[in-house]
Design a protein around this motif. Structure first.
Motif: not given
Length: 461
Positions: A194-198, A232-236, A257-260
């Protein structure tokens, strides 16, 4: 000469008296200003505030304040044995805290106008063992204690200072009965493709013979010894909060552009991408310690042997170790791959005219408590025979349940004699492909507590 000796003796006595007086002044100030939360000690035998046999006298619903019908259930506590609501332990550990009563109730999701509050400060006694037994009791007075259980407020009155040995034998608390049939599985996943990781966390609970239940929230929910936090993540940015209801007082890590990729009760591993330099980076941090300076190095995670294994890795792959610097030693992380957690590193090769970075697998054995999952007797082959498109699976510590993840769903099966059941006892669909970031099994009272805290968070349909 005699007068001189008297004068010297008087000075010595006065000096000693001053030291003694100073000692008591400092000692008084120490105990006056030391936070009682930090003054936690093991109790002496027969001196527990909650020891004895207790009878349940009232049960108040925390949802509407109604009085539930009380029973003849009893609570047994001494320094070697605890039995509560059909669960118990023969190896309890005790801790004491003095807290504001109203604040304690609010923190535990209790609407205080439903409960009678007779004092501002109360002693909270926490009881746990090395397995999964955990319970907190509120000392209302020397003959009355309370606890929060199953969204109800229980009050017990003491009927004896002792615990009858015959009662203990009748209860028959053994290693097997200490592990209640109440078992929960937390699995935190991230979206793929997906474009944005959730991120989402599913809580699957199997309580006795009841059908499994499932609930889902946004973010990654973790149980750290029955104290909980949400990531969780929000923006960068990536954030961690202990206040998972309102998400206030958060610790933030600003990473582009961080991903857990991995999360445990103590550590978090992040993958990031710098679009300007076209570089991918890995990093590991301790929970709550977010800064470039607090990045974990290979030595922090795996010690001197880890550093040696790292250099052996890159030599075997044909790389030179001469250009390795401290940044490279911190450019590593953890990802889920082929049913296991794998250490990944980014090796920067400066020996060529053009800068080249390569991703490599690292053969590291951590010497810190970063992984909590244990090996299972259920083989990958046996799981694939049951579900051909399995992408990950997780077996409960007692090997009675298995959770299987595919691209389309999450299913739970029972295990008997190391054989997976024919049909799943539970299945839930997934909107898109997911990868595992974190998972935990809990049972007994810890399972119930995890469920209670999880349900305080806004649920996703």
């Amino acid at each position: 000469m005699r007068h001189k000796k008297i004068i010297i003796s008087s000075i010595v006595v006065s000096f000693i008296g001053l030291i003694v007086l100073l000692f008591f002044v400092l000692r008084g100030n120490f105990f006056r200003y030391t936070d009682i939360n930090s003054m936690i000690s093991e109790p002496k035998p027969n001196s527990l505030l909650v020891s004895g046999t207790w009878k349940l006298t009232s049960v108040t619903s925390l949802s509407d304040g109604s009085e539930a019908k009380s029973t003849d259930d009893k609570l047994y506590i001494n320094e070697k044995f605890v039995y509560f609501e059909k669960t118990g332990t023969s190896n309890p550990k005790f801790k004491f805290r003095q807290l504001n009563f109203k604040n304690y109730l609010l923190y535990n999701g209790v609407i205080t106008d439903k409960i009678s509050i007779d004092s501002d400060e109360v002693i909270i006694v926490s009881i746990k063992d090395e397995r999964n037994f955990y319970k907190e009791f509120i000392v209302l007075d020397k003959n009355k204690i309370a606890t929060i259980h199953n969204k109800k407020y229980y009050i017990y009155e003491k009927i004896s200072d002792d615990v009858d040995k015959d009662s203990i034998e009748k209860l028959n608390i053994s290693e097997n009965s200490k592990n209640s049939k109440d078992i929960s599985f937390l699995i935190g996943v991230k979206s793929v493709g997906t474009k944005d990781v959730d991120y989402e966390t599913f809580l699957i609970r199997k309580n006795g013979d009841e059908k499994p239940t499932i609930n889902k929230i946004e973010g990654l929910f973790v149980n750290n010894k029955n104290k909980f936090f949400l990531v969780n993540s929000i923006n960068d940015s990536i954030y961690v909060t202990n206040d998972y209801i309102n998400n206030s007082s958060i610790s933030i890590l600003n990473v582009q552009n961080a991903t857990i990729n991995f999360l445990s009760k103590n550590y978090i591993s992040i993958e990031s991408y710098n679009s300007e330099t076209n570089k991918k980076n890995y990093s590991i941090y301790k929970i709550g310690e977010f800064s470039d300076e607090s990045k974990m190095s290979i030595k922090d995670i795996a010690g001197d042997r880890g550093e040696k294994a790292y250099f052996n890795n890159i030599r075997k792959l044909g790389y030179s170790s001469e250009n390795v610097n401290s940044y490279d030693m911190k450019n590593f992380g953890v990802k889920r791959n082929n049913f296991n957690w794998i250490f990944k590193g980014i090796l920067s090769n400066y020996s060529h005219d053009n800068f080249v970075s390569s991703e490599i697998d690292l053969d590291l054995i951590p010497n810190v408590d970063i992984f909590s999952n244990k090996s299972s007797k259920i083989s990958k082959l046996k799981v694939k025979e049951k579900v051909q498109n399995v992408i990950d699976y997780f077996v409960s510590p007692d090997e009675s349940l298995i959770v299987i993840l595919t691209d389309n769903d999450i299913s739970m099966y029972e295990i008997k004699n190391q054989e997976i059941g024919t049909l799943p006892i539970f299945t839930t669909s997934l909107k898109n492909k997911r990868e595992v970031v974190t998972f935990q099994w809990t049972n007994s009272i810890s399972s119930e507590l995890t469920y209670t805290e999880f349900m305080k968070i806004k649920q996703i349909n």
